[in-house]
Design an enzyme around this catalytic site. Structure first.
Site, PDB file in Angstrom:
ATOM      1  N   ARG A  46      46.218 -21.939 -60.687  1.00 46.73           N
ATOM      2  CA  ARG A  46      45.193 -22.724 -61.396  1.00 46.73           C
ATOM      3  C   ARG A  46      45.627 -23.106 -62.817  1.00 46.73           C
ATOM      4  NH1 ARG A  46      44.791 -22.546 -57.039  1.00 46.73           N
ATOM      5  NH2 ARG A  46      43.125 -21.795 -55.705  1.00 46.73           N
TER       6      ARG A  46
ATOM      7  N   SER B 230      34.515 -21.747 -56.155  1.00 42.40           N
ATOM      8  CA  SER B 230      34.657 -20.360 -56.629  1.00 42.40           C
ATOM      9  C   SER B 230      34.596 -20.381 -58.153  1.00 42.40           C
ATOM     10  CB  SER B 230      36.006 -19.788 -56.203  1.00 42.40           C
ATOM     11  OG  SER B 230      36.051 -19.696 -54.814  1.00 42.40           O
TER      12      SER B 230
ATOM     13  N   GLU C  20      37.159 -19.797 -63.575  1.00 44.39           N
ATOM     14  CA  GLU C  20      38.098 -20.872 -63.216  1.00 44.39           C
ATOM     15  C   GLU C  20      37.517 -22.195 -63.711  1.00 44.39           C
ATOM     16  OE1 GLU C  20      39.316 -21.110 -59.018  1.00 44.39           O
ATOM     17  OE2 GLU C  20      39.015 -23.270 -59.154  1.00 44.39           O
TER      18      GLU C  20
HETATM   19  C1  LIG Z   1      32.376 -26.962 -53.113  1.00 40.27           C
HETATM   20  C2  LIG Z   1      33.646 -26.811 -53.912  1.00 40.27           C
HETATM   21  C3  LIG Z   1      34.765 -26.224 -53.339  1.00 40.27           C
HETATM   22  C4  LIG Z   1      35.946 -26.082 -54.065  1.00 40.27           C
HETATM   23  N1  LIG Z   1      37.033 -25.518 -53.456  1.00 40.27           N
HETATM   24  C5  LIG Z   1      38.192 -25.388 -54.152  1.00 40.27           C
HETATM   25  C6  LIG Z   1      39.344 -24.822 -53.537  1.00 40.27           C
HETATM   26  O1  LIG Z   1      39.351 -24.466 -52.373  1.00 40.27           O
HETATM   27  N2  LIG Z   1      40.470 -24.718 -54.287  1.00 40.27           N
HETATM   28  C7  LIG Z   1      40.525 -25.123 -55.588  1.00 40.27           C
HETATM   29  O2  LIG Z   1      41.593 -25.003 -56.221  1.00 40.27           O
HETATM   30  N3  LIG Z   1      39.437 -25.655 -56.197  1.00 40.27           N
HETATM   31  C8  LIG Z   1      38.282 -25.804 -55.512  1.00 40.27           C
HETATM   32  N4  LIG Z   1      37.185 -26.344 -56.135  1.00 40.27           N
HETATM   33  C9  LIG Z   1      37.258 -26.696 -57.560  1.00 40.27           C
HETATM   34  C10 LIG Z   1      37.687 -28.143 -57.836  1.00 40.27           C
HETATM   35  O3  LIG Z   1      37.323 -28.999 -56.779  1.00 40.27           O
HETATM   36  C11 LIG Z   1      39.194 -28.257 -58.085  1.00 40.27           C
HETATM   37  O4  LIG Z   1      39.600 -27.500 -59.197  1.00 40.27           O
HETATM   38  C12 LIG Z   1      39.625 -29.705 -58.324  1.00 40.27           C
HETATM   39  O5  LIG Z   1      41.024 -29.784 -58.357  1.00 40.27           O
HETATM   40  C13 LIG Z   1      39.062 -30.273 -59.624  1.00 40.27           C
HETATM   41  O6  LIG Z   1      39.288 -31.668 -59.619  1.00 40.27           O
HETATM   42  P1  LIG Z   1      38.285 -32.655 -60.406  1.00 40.27           P
HETATM   43  O7  LIG Z   1      38.876 -34.016 -60.354  1.00 40.27           O
HETATM   44  O8  LIG Z   1      36.906 -32.514 -59.930  1.00 40.27           O
HETATM   45  O9  LIG Z   1      38.465 -32.040 -61.860  1.00 40.27           O
HETATM   46  P2  LIG Z   1      37.476 -32.041 -63.105  1.00 40.27           P
HETATM   47  O10 LIG Z   1      36.456 -30.971 -62.964  1.00 40.27           O
HETATM   48  O11 LIG Z   1      37.001 -33.404 -63.381  1.00 40.27           O
HETATM   49  O12 LIG Z   1      38.543 -31.610 -64.219  1.00 40.27           O
HETATM   50  C14 LIG Z   1      39.190 -30.351 -64.143  1.00 40.27           C
HETATM   51  C15 LIG Z   1      40.192 -30.268 -65.303  1.00 40.27           C
HETATM   52  O13 LIG Z   1      41.197 -31.248 -65.109  1.00 40.27           O
HETATM   53  C16 LIG Z   1      41.298 -32.102 -66.238  1.00 40.27           C
HETATM   54  N5  LIG Z   1      41.624 -33.443 -65.744  1.00 40.27           N
HETATM   55  C17 LIG Z   1      40.996 -34.129 -64.760  1.00 40.27           C
HETATM   56  N6  LIG Z   1      41.594 -35.310 -64.567  1.00 40.27           N
HETATM   57  C18 LIG Z   1      42.610 -35.402 -65.448  1.00 40.27           C
HETATM   58  C19 LIG Z   1      43.610 -36.389 -65.748  1.00 40.27           C
HETATM   59  N7  LIG Z   1      43.670 -37.544 -65.094  1.00 40.27           N
HETATM   60  N8  LIG Z   1      44.497 -36.129 -66.750  1.00 40.27           N
HETATM   61  C20 LIG Z   1      44.445 -34.941 -67.420  1.00 40.27           C
HETATM   62  N9  LIG Z   1      43.542 -33.971 -67.184  1.00 40.27           N
HETATM   63  C21 LIG Z   1      42.631 -34.189 -66.207  1.00 40.27           C
HETATM   64  C22 LIG Z   1      39.952 -32.023 -66.919  1.00 40.27           C
HETATM   65  O14 LIG Z   1      40.049 -32.292 -68.307  1.00 40.27           O
HETATM   66  C23 LIG Z   1      39.524 -30.590 -66.636  1.00 40.27           C
HETATM   67  O15 LIG Z   1      40.040 -29.717 -67.610  1.00 40.27           O
HETATM   68  C24 LIG Z   1      35.997 -26.511 -55.414  1.00 40.27           C
HETATM   69  C25 LIG Z   1      34.865 -27.101 -55.996  1.00 40.27           C
HETATM   70  C26 LIG Z   1      33.695 -27.259 -55.249  1.00 40.27           C
HETATM   71  C27 LIG Z   1      32.506 -27.920 -55.895  1.00 40.27           C
END
Ligand SMILES: Cc1cc2nc3c(=O)[nH]c(=O)nc-3n(C[C@H](O)[C@H](O)[C@H](O)COP(=O)(O)OP(=O)(O)OC[C@H]3O[C@@H](n4cnc5c(N)ncnc54)[C@H](O)[C@@H]3O)c2cc1C
Length: 299
Positions: A172, A222, A292
């Site tokens: 992560r 999580s 996380e």
């Molecule tokens: C139901 C559910 C299940 C999930 N299951 C998992 C799982 O199995 N495994 C897992 O690892 N995660 C899981 N997650 C968490 C999440 O989906 C992941 O961490 C995902 O990768 C986050 O992506 P996001 O685009 O939504 O990020 P955001 O929440 O929008 O951003 C996360 C971080 O990334 C940064 N960021 C985003 N885009 C950029 C960019 N273009 N440039 C620079 N920085 C950026 C943001 O500033 C922030 O710090 C889950 C979430 C939910 C709601």
């Protein structure tokens, strides 16, 4: 470029709560992104003030790992628009824009009989967020498939392609939490396999998620990182916290590693519950759970 003042962050994050951001900018091209950064920070990074001022900028992907406190975000949130969501497949290489959803990329890859993204296909994040977090599931992580990332330097505005082994990818974590640079796209190396087999694997992972996770409620997945040698959900369950709630926030009955919004939770409810869980687990097992979820904004 789309601009929204006083943007309600509950509409842009999967927890469906949190305050307002002063300004939300949605650029569709690298030039618009530079413009957005310039407006947000007062410079394009060329001056030495760039780093300090850049703290008023929050990159947002699909908001599925971000919790904005109830006081909102004093600064500019930048979310890459549809112009950054292209998915291109050449041979066994898939290049996807940061705004593309991981699920869409996995589907496009499967359609071309390319395997490697199946375990990640149910993660509800964007490619940018998945690279930033080195997202992973079911024994796979972005690191396994990532070949390189194209990023825009927040200091110089320059765009460079960075090989995956220079991204400091670990559990992560990626280098981007230190640099603050903007991830524009990711190139992934996949392997040829039978299309039906790939799709069956994806379905199996989806079924497992539906079975184990409280997907009918808003959450960020999580909530805590996996502590070395333990599982966060098991520690929380063993501490007797399953179903524990603060306001509208609850430790899921279905999966104790999830904090869910059962309706009307404030970010403050979620953070209070997080602290209650951390303290109780620490008192009972001597393990400090680390979130996380990225918690940002004002109290
Ligand atoms: C139901 C559910 C299940 C999930 N299951 C998992 C799982 O199995 N495994 C897992 O690892 N995660 C899981 N997650 C968490 C999440 O989906 C992941 O961490 C995902 O990768 C986050 O992506 P996001 O685009 O939504 O990020 P955001 O929440 O929008 O951003 C996360 C971080 O990334 C940064 N960021 C985003 N885009 C950029 C960019 N273009 N440039 C620079 N920085 C950026 C943001 O500033 C922030 O710090 C889950 C979430 C939910 C709601």
């Amino acid at each position: 470029m789309k601009r929204i003042e006083n943007a309600d962050m509950s509409e842009y994050t999967s927890f469906r709560c949190g305050g307002k951001a002063d300004l939300l900018l949605i650029p569709d091209t690298p030039d618009e992104l530079r413009e957005a950064l310039l407006e947000a920070t007062g410079n394009n990074g060329a001056s030495s003030e760039g780093e300090d001022k850049a703290r008023g900028v929050l990159m947002l992907g699909n908001g599925s790992d971000t919790l904005v406190r109830d006081g909102g975000y004093r600064g500019t949130v930048i979310k890459l628009g549809d112009g950054f969501s292209r998915i291109e497949i050449k041979g066994d290489r898939v290049t996807a824009g940061s705004a593309a959803l991981l699920s869409q990329v996995a589907k496009a890859a499967a359609a071309e009989s390319l395997s490697g993204l199946e375990p990640l296909s149910g993660i509800p994040g964007s490619v940018g967020g998945a690279v930033f977090m080195n997202a992973g599931a079911y024994g796979g992580e972005m690191k396994d498939v990532l070949e390189s990332v194209t990023a825009l330097s927040i200091k110089t505005g320059e765009i460079t392609e960075i090989p995956a082994d220079k991204l400091d990818l670990s559990y992560r974590h990626s280098v981007f939490s230190d640099t603050g640079d903007v991830i524009l796209s990711a190139k992934m190396k996949l392997t040829q396999d039978d299309k039906e087999t790939i799709e069956a694997r994806m379905k199996d992972f989806t079924d497992r998620r539906n079975d184990k996770q409280p997907l009918q409620y808003p959450s960020a997945g999580s909530f805590f990182k996996r502590p070395e040698g333990y599982f966060a959900g098991k520690l929380i369950q063993d501490a007797g916290l399953r179903g524990m709630s603060v306001g509208g926030a609850q430790v899921s009955e279905k999966h104790a590693g999830f904090i869910i919004n059962t309706g009307g939770a404030t970010a403050s409810d979620i953070i209070h519950l997080m602290r209650l869980v951390q303290n109780t687990v620490y008192d009972q097992f001597g393990v400090m759970l680390e979130p996380e979820v990225r918690i940002v904004g004002e109290e």
